[in-house]
Design a protein around this motif. Structure first.
Motif, PDB file in Angstrom:
ATOM      1  N   GLU A   1       7.857  12.660  -2.789  1.00 28.79           N
ATOM      2  CA  GLU A   1       8.674  13.150  -1.545  1.00 28.79           C
ATOM      3  C   GLU A   1       7.731  13.387  -0.198  1.00 28.79           C
ATOM      4  O   GLU A   1       7.977  13.513   0.726  1.00 28.79           O
ATOM      5  CB  GLU A   1       9.509  14.393  -2.046  1.00 28.79           C
ATOM      6  CG  GLU A   1      10.628  13.974  -2.865  1.00 28.79           C
ATOM      7  CD  GLU A   1      11.855  15.150  -3.047  1.00 28.79           C
ATOM      8  OE1 GLU A   1      11.156  16.340  -2.532  1.00 28.79           O
ATOM      9  OE2 GLU A   1      12.763  15.153  -3.597  1.00 28.79           O
ATOM     10  N   ARG A   2       6.161  13.742  -0.793  1.00 25.35           N
ATOM     11  CA  ARG A   2       5.441  14.020   0.361  1.00 25.35           C
ATOM     12  C   ARG A   2       4.870  12.819   0.897  1.00 25.35           C
ATOM     13  O   ARG A   2       3.956  12.993   1.749  1.00 25.35           O
ATOM     14  CB  ARG A   2       4.089  14.812  -0.379  1.00 25.35           C
ATOM     15  CG  ARG A   2       4.598  16.228  -0.984  1.00 25.35           C
ATOM     16  CD  ARG A   2       3.506  16.911  -1.592  1.00 25.35           C
ATOM     17  NE  ARG A   2       2.813  16.240  -2.597  1.00 25.35           N
ATOM     18  CZ  ARG A   2       1.558  15.766  -2.679  1.00 25.35           C
ATOM     19  NH1 ARG A   2       0.765  15.992  -1.619  1.00 25.35           N
ATOM     20  NH2 ARG A   2       1.288  15.366  -3.768  1.00 25.35           N
ATOM     21  N   MET A   3       5.331  11.729   0.715  1.00 25.58           N
ATOM     22  CA  MET A   3       4.950  10.601   1.237  1.00 25.58           C
ATOM     23  C   MET A   3       5.437  10.521   2.811  1.00 25.58           C
ATOM     24  O   MET A   3       6.393  10.509   2.951  1.00 25.58           O
ATOM     25  CB  MET A   3       5.217   9.347   0.286  1.00 25.58           C
ATOM     26  CG  MET A   3       5.059   7.925   0.976  1.00 25.58           C
ATOM     27  SD  MET A   3       3.350   7.699   1.230  1.00 25.58           S
ATOM     28  CE  MET A   3       3.330   6.288   2.273  1.00 25.58           C
TER      29      MET A   3
ATOM     30  N   HIS B   1       0.809  -1.364   0.050  1.00 28.70           N
ATOM     31  CA  HIS B   1      -0.064   0.235  -0.067  1.00 28.70           C
ATOM     32  C   HIS B   1       0.876   1.062  -0.121  1.00 28.70           C
ATOM     33  O   HIS B   1       0.594   2.209  -0.744  1.00 28.70           O
ATOM     34  CB  HIS B   1      -0.921  -0.080   1.261  1.00 28.70           C
ATOM     35  CG  HIS B   1      -2.173  -1.020   0.965  1.00 28.70           C
ATOM     36  ND1 HIS B   1      -2.608  -1.813   2.116  1.00 28.70           N
ATOM     37  CD2 HIS B   1      -2.746  -1.311   0.046  1.00 28.70           C
ATOM     38  CE1 HIS B   1      -3.445  -2.395   1.875  1.00 28.70           C
ATOM     39  NE2 HIS B   1      -3.591  -2.476   0.535  1.00 28.70           N
ATOM     40  N   ALA B   2       1.790   1.128   0.838  1.00 32.21           N
ATOM     41  CA  ALA B   2       2.665   2.523   0.865  1.00 32.21           C
ATOM     42  C   ALA B   2       3.715   2.895  -0.184  1.00 32.21           C
ATOM     43  O   ALA B   2       3.563   4.058  -0.649  1.00 32.21           O
ATOM     44  CB  ALA B   2       3.720   2.312   2.106  1.00 32.21           C
ATOM     45  N   SER B   3       3.855   1.488  -1.078  1.00 31.03           N
ATOM     46  CA  SER B   3       4.756   1.961  -2.513  1.00 31.03           C
ATOM     47  C   SER B   3       3.539   2.439  -3.448  1.00 31.03           C
ATOM     48  O   SER B   3       4.096   3.361  -4.094  1.00 31.03           O
ATOM     49  CB  SER B   3       5.041   0.485  -2.813  1.00 31.03           C
ATOM     50  OG  SER B   3       5.770   0.855  -4.070  1.00 31.03           O
ATOM     51  N   ASP B   4       2.344   2.139  -3.281  1.00 27.84           N
ATOM     52  CA  ASP B   4       1.511   2.773  -4.075  1.00 27.84           C
ATOM     53  C   ASP B   4       1.442   4.292  -3.868  1.00 27.84           C
ATOM     54  O   ASP B   4       1.165   5.097  -4.908  1.00 27.84           O
ATOM     55  CB  ASP B   4       0.071   2.137  -4.352  1.00 27.84           C
ATOM     56  CG  ASP B   4       0.220   0.478  -4.719  1.00 27.84           C
ATOM     57  OD1 ASP B   4       0.984   0.056  -5.563  1.00 27.84           O
ATOM     58  OD2 ASP B   4      -0.893  -0.096  -4.298  1.00 27.84           O
ATOM     59  N   TRP B   5       1.200   4.473  -2.721  1.00 24.14           N
ATOM     60  CA  TRP B   5       1.093   5.962  -2.122  1.00 24.14           C
ATOM     61  C   TRP B   5       2.240   6.751  -2.599  1.00 24.14           C
ATOM     62  O   TRP B   5       2.004   7.990  -2.914  1.00 24.14           O
ATOM     63  CB  TRP B   5       0.560   6.010  -0.821  1.00 24.14           C
ATOM     64  CG  TRP B   5      -0.798   5.403  -0.455  1.00 24.14           C
ATOM     65  CD1 TRP B   5      -1.848   5.385  -1.038  1.00 24.14           C
ATOM     66  CD2 TRP B   5      -0.914   4.812   0.937  1.00 24.14           C
ATOM     67  NE1 TRP B   5      -2.740   4.602  -0.349  1.00 24.14           N
ATOM     68  CE2 TRP B   5      -2.393   4.250   0.659  1.00 24.14           C
ATOM     69  CE3 TRP B   5      -0.309   4.268   2.001  1.00 24.14           C
ATOM     70  CZ2 TRP B   5      -2.994   3.609   1.715  1.00 24.14           C
ATOM     71  CZ3 TRP B   5      -0.886   3.582   2.980  1.00 24.14           C
ATOM     72  CH2 TRP B   5      -2.356   3.136   2.974  1.00 24.14           C
TER      73      TRP B   5
ATOM     74  N   GLU C   1      -9.392   4.524   3.040  1.00 25.61           N
ATOM     75  CA  GLU C   1      -9.634   5.911   3.600  1.00 25.61           C
ATOM     76  C   GLU C   1      -8.302   6.856   3.763  1.00 25.61           C
ATOM     77  O   GLU C   1      -8.279   7.747   3.554  1.00 25.61           O
ATOM     78  CB  GLU C   1     -10.312   5.683   5.241  1.00 25.61           C
ATOM     79  CG  GLU C   1     -11.659   5.017   4.981  1.00 25.61           C
ATOM     80  CD  GLU C   1     -11.975   4.686   6.623  1.00 25.61           C
ATOM     81  OE1 GLU C   1     -13.304   4.940   6.728  1.00 25.61           O
ATOM     82  OE2 GLU C   1     -11.112   4.235   7.330  1.00 25.61           O
ATOM     83  N   VAL C   2      -7.310   5.893   3.667  1.00 21.88           N
ATOM     84  CA  VAL C   2      -5.692   6.520   3.897  1.00 21.88           C
ATOM     85  C   VAL C   2      -5.669   7.030   2.296  1.00 21.88           C
ATOM     86  O   VAL C   2      -5.064   8.171   2.249  1.00 21.88           O
ATOM     87  CB  VAL C   2      -4.678   5.583   4.209  1.00 21.88           C
ATOM     88  CG1 VAL C   2      -3.313   6.170   3.881  1.00 21.88           C
ATOM     89  CG2 VAL C   2      -4.823   5.267   5.695  1.00 21.88           C
ATOM     90  N   SER C   3      -6.066   6.358   1.215  1.00 24.19           N
ATOM     91  CA  SER C   3      -5.923   7.012  -0.252  1.00 24.19           C
ATOM     92  C   SER C   3      -7.072   8.308  -0.299  1.00 24.19           C
ATOM     93  O   SER C   3      -6.190   9.164  -0.974  1.00 24.19           O
ATOM     94  CB  SER C   3      -6.303   5.891  -1.152  1.00 24.19           C
ATOM     95  OG  SER C   3      -5.557   4.690  -1.018  1.00 24.19           O
ATOM     96  N   ALA C   4      -7.948   8.229   0.370  1.00 23.11           N
ATOM     97  CA  ALA C   4      -8.782   9.308   0.061  1.00 23.11           C
ATOM     98  C   ALA C   4      -8.039  10.599   0.798  1.00 23.11           C
ATOM     99  O   ALA C   4      -8.006  11.792   0.657  1.00 23.11           O
ATOM    100  CB  ALA C   4      -9.935   9.231   0.795  1.00 23.11           C
ATOM    101  N   LEU C   5      -7.540  10.341   2.100  1.00 23.22           N
ATOM    102  CA  LEU C   5      -6.760  11.324   2.888  1.00 23.22           C
ATOM    103  C   LEU C   5      -5.604  11.873   2.279  1.00 23.22           C
ATOM    104  O   LEU C   5      -5.521  12.930   2.274  1.00 23.22           O
ATOM    105  CB  LEU C   5      -6.485  10.827   4.300  1.00 23.22           C
ATOM    106  CG  LEU C   5      -5.679  11.728   5.024  1.00 23.22           C
ATOM    107  CD1 LEU C   5      -6.555  12.750   5.806  1.00 23.22           C
ATOM    108  CD2 LEU C   5      -5.151  10.853   6.304  1.00 23.22           C
ATOM    109  N   LEU C   6      -4.963  11.217   1.686  1.00 31.64           N
ATOM    110  CA  LEU C   6      -3.489  11.300   1.003  1.00 31.64           C
ATOM    111  C   LEU C   6      -3.801  11.936  -0.249  1.00 31.64           C
ATOM    112  O   LEU C   6      -2.877  13.042  -0.802  1.00 31.64           O
ATOM    113  CB  LEU C   6      -2.713  10.373   1.092  1.00 31.64           C
ATOM    114  CG  LEU C   6      -1.960   9.939   2.632  1.00 31.64           C
ATOM    115  CD1 LEU C   6      -1.059   8.610   2.245  1.00 31.64           C
ATOM    116  CD2 LEU C   6      -1.631  10.875   3.243  1.00 31.64           C
ATOM    117  N   LEU C   7      -4.828  11.530  -1.177  1.00 32.86           N
ATOM    118  CA  LEU C   7      -4.656  11.921  -2.315  1.00 32.86           C
ATOM    119  C   LEU C   7      -5.622  12.826  -2.903  1.00 32.86           C
ATOM    120  O   LEU C   7      -5.653  13.225  -3.948  1.00 32.86           O
ATOM    121  CB  LEU C   7      -4.665  10.598  -3.013  1.00 32.86           C
ATOM    122  CG  LEU C   7      -3.884   9.267  -3.116  1.00 32.86           C
ATOM    123  CD1 LEU C   7      -3.919   8.237  -3.956  1.00 32.86           C
ATOM    124  CD2 LEU C   7      -2.135   9.984  -3.290  1.00 32.86           C
ATOM    125  N   SER C   8      -6.434  13.178  -1.862  1.00 34.30           N
ATOM    126  CA  SER C   8      -7.655  14.085  -2.154  1.00 34.30           C
ATOM    127  C   SER C   8      -6.902  15.581  -2.422  1.00 34.30           C
ATOM    128  O   SER C   8      -5.823  15.920  -1.658  1.00 34.30           O
ATOM    129  CB  SER C   8      -8.624  14.087  -1.185  1.00 34.30           C
ATOM    130  OG  SER C   8      -8.091  14.348   0.097  1.00 34.30           O
TER     131      SER C   8
END
Length: 677
Positions: free
Chosen positions: A509-511, A499-503, A670-677
């Motif tokens: 660098e903002r990961m 999951h972290a690799s996809d994000w 939900e993490v994807s929505a939080l980080l990528l929104s």
């Protein structure tokens, strides 16, 4: 000159139906052709040799001779003297053959007789060897009871001399009350077609003592002329029963301590829990702490002395009037108390026993202390289950050991039920993994200054089909005990890194960093560094974005090799954060050897900063956080519940926080929505 082939063919045709010998037609004609040439070229002597040769080749039928003489007279120009000589040679050959066969028969008969005589002698020798060396008493007697012979074993059994026994009758050796029945059995044996009987009868020693014996009486019939006789083999049942008693005693007692063993103890428990058992009972199980260490350090003889030391004090405290004691394992003892006065009285006996162990045992110049962990189970007896009672005692001893050893624990049914549920959960982890019941949720850690997401802490969650959603605290501790945590954390690390690799691909660098707990059991894995490297290579996540959270007590539990493994991970870019710091002894000497990248505080350290908190707790929290700033490492806080806690943490230099005040655990979506929104 006459050709021999044509007469040979005619001769073969004449006698072929009369032959006993098995000849092919070709071989027969070849043999007869040789006879024809011998007759034609020779005289009377050659003819006589032909007659003998015919017998040697099994031409022994009278019809063969008759047809031969007729054929030769008709087809071959031989003289009458030659024919007579052939017949005479034939007769001589038959006579010699008959004599040879008679000699062979006589020799075979003689050899058979000699072998039979040799077998008889061998049989007699074997009987004599058995008779003389047998451990059983043997009596050879006539049908009227007269004693023919006895062996040394019988004399030793009855304490007689040879001369004394030969003057006695067989019935004199038998107990008077058993003589009539034995006499009747012997008569029935002689009259029947059976060869032997087996009976148990009493016999008398020379001093009048009675011994119980087992007799095997055989009737021996050697021939028509020889009278039959009886051979009686006698086994002393007193000795056998004494040996059986000794074996039973050995099978039910511990050879080292002299106490009853586990088998006998189980029998006591079965009786105590039966319908005729006591109303109540108490089972005390005693385990010696560190027994294997004593054996390894000082040898097995020292271990045996420890066992005897414990057994002696158990006997002194738990007397035979109130309890039964047994050694039920290598370093385990069991005490069964029927109808105890109350639980308090049992505990008083246990404390008396443990107090007696305070004096050390000396091995040379070493005074070794002996401590025990004791489990006490008190319950109603009748209708109970012995196996469940033993299991309860074993579980209770386990509690005493886990709580620090050198103490006693009392059985608690609710705690037992709770533990069994935890054990069942841990045991079912492999199946749950196969069925996809686990998932990884993430607890975000936010910057206390600008509110950005600094890290995502991976948490293993179990969607149990019967018990609902289970948090890690429900099953991780027990999974550490049975080793399942290794497989579970490996799976969670792989899933979280994917999951972290996809994000990371989307954020660059903002990961935020990915953090996950590293349990002590994982640090014991020799392939820890290699496994982490494989996961990072497989998922493509940079090592700098992964960090492991170490429990505050973990550094003190690791050996030098394990500390080196963590150091290698840090050198490859993986972060190490000291987690769950709660104001206890962190072990500064070990911390200096770990290249930490952060420290995380929790519990009273965080909650002591809330509004209305105890001033002593607040002062302790401030002092600890002020001291931590000297480490010059990022400081984090978890389980932050209020705005006041977050504000004070910010004032004291804490970098990030997580908990209910910021966000609940989030799913991967939900993490994807939080980080990528």
């Amino acid at each position: 000159m006459v050709d021999s082939r044509e007469p040979a063919v005619a001769w073969a045709a004449a006698i072929s139906n009369t032959l006993v010998a098995n000849f092919t037609r070709e071989k027969l004609e070849q043999l007869l052709g040789g006879y024809v040439e011998q007759l034609l070229s020779g005289g009377v002597d050659e003819a006589r040799q032909v007659g003998r040769s015919m017998v040697e080749h099994d031409f022994i039928s009278s019809a063969t001779l008759e047809q031969t003489l007729a054929c030769l007279g008709e087809h071959i120009p031989v003289t009458q003297p030659q024919l007579a000589a052939l017949a005479a040679g034939y007769a001589e050959g038959l006579r010699d053959r008959t004599l040879d066969q008679q000699e062979l028969s006589r020799t075979a008969a003689i050899n058979t007789m000699r072998r039979a005589e040799s077998a008889v002698r061998a049989s007699e020798a074997k009987f004599r060897a058995i008779f003389e060396s047998s451990a059983f008493g043997i009596v050879v007697s006539g049908l009227k009871g007269e004693i023919i012979d006895v062996n040394e074993a019988l004399l030793a059994m009855l304490d007689y001399q040879h001369d004394e026994v030969r003057k006695m009758s067989g019935r004199d050796l038998v107990h008077p009350d058993d003589r009539p029945a034995l006499r009747e059995m012997t008569k029935q044996l002689i009259a029947s077609d059976f060869d032997n009987i087996r009976v148990e009868k009493r016999m008398l020693r020379s001093d009048g003592e009675t011994i119980q014996t087992h007799m095997a009486i055989s009737l021996v019939r050697e021939g028509d002329d020889a009278p039959p006789y009886l051979v009686t083999m006698i086994e002393n049942m007193n000795e056998m029963r004494a040996l059986q008693t000794q074996l039973v005693r050995q099978s039910l007692n511990d050879m080292q301590t002299g106490l009853p063993n586990r088998a006998q103890f189980l029998g006591w428990l079965e009786g105590a829990t039966g319908s005729k058992g006591p109303d109540a009972l108490a089972l005390v199980q005693v385990d010696i702490d560190g027994f294997r260490g004593v054996n390894d350090a000082f040898g097995h003889e020292a271990g045996n002395r420890v066992l005897m030391h414990v057994a002696t004090h158990l006997r002194a405290v738990f007397s035979e009037e109130i309890a039964k004691i047994a050694r039920i394992g290598e370093d385990e003892f069991g005490v069964l108390i029927k109808d105890p006065q109350d639980v308090r009285s049992v505990v008083a006996l246990v404390e008396d026993f443990t107090a007696r162990l305070e004096e050390p045992i000396w091995f040379g110049g070493h005074g070794v202390g002996v401590t025990t962990s004791v489990g006490v189970v008190a319950r109603a007896a009748r209708g109970g289950d012995a196996a469940d009672l033993l299991r309860a005692a074993d579980v209770t001893v386990g509690w005493a050991k886990r709580d620090g050893k050198a103490q006693w624990a009392l059985y608690d049914r609710e705690r037992d039920v709770h533990d069994k549920e935890r054990y069942a959960l841990a045991a079912s982890i492999p199946g749950a993994l196969e069925e996809g019941q686990f998932r990884v949720d993430y607890v975000p850690a936010y910057s206390l200054t600008d509110g950005s997401v600094l890290a995502l802490e991976a948490k293993i969650v179990w969607d149990h089909p019967e018990r609902g959603v289970l948090c890690p605290d429900t099953f991780l501790d027990q999974s550490s005990n049975n080793g399942m945590i290794v497989r579970l954390v490996h799976w969670a690390l792989d899933d979280a890194c994917r999951h972290a690799s996809d994000w990371h691909q989307a954020l660059g660098e903002r990961m935020p960093a990915l953090s996950i707990d590293l349990p002590p059991r994982l640090c014991q894995e020799p392939e820890l560094v290699a496994e982490v490297a494989r996961v990072l290579d497989r998922t493509g996540l940079p090592a700098s974005l992964l960090r492991f959270e170490l429990h505050e007590h973990l550094p003190a539990l690791l050996n030098d090799d394990q500390l080196e493994e963590l150091t290698i991970l840090a050198e490859r870019g993986v972060g190490l954060v000291l987690d769950q710091v709660n104001g206890g002894n962190v072990g500064v000497d070990r911390l200096r050897r770990l290249p930490l990248t952060g420290v995380k505080f929790t519990g009273s350290v965080v909650h002591g900063l809330d509004e209305g908190a105890n001033r002593v707790e607040e002062s302790a929290s401030v002092t600890l956080l002020t001291w931590a700033s000297i480490l010059r490492l990022p400081l984090y806080a978890e389980d932050v519940r209020t705005e006041a806690e977050a504000a004070r943490l910010t004032e004291l230099g804490v970098t990030g926080g997580q908990g209910a005040h910021f966000s609940p655990p989030l799913s991967a979506a939900e993490v994807s929505a939080l980080l990528l929104s």
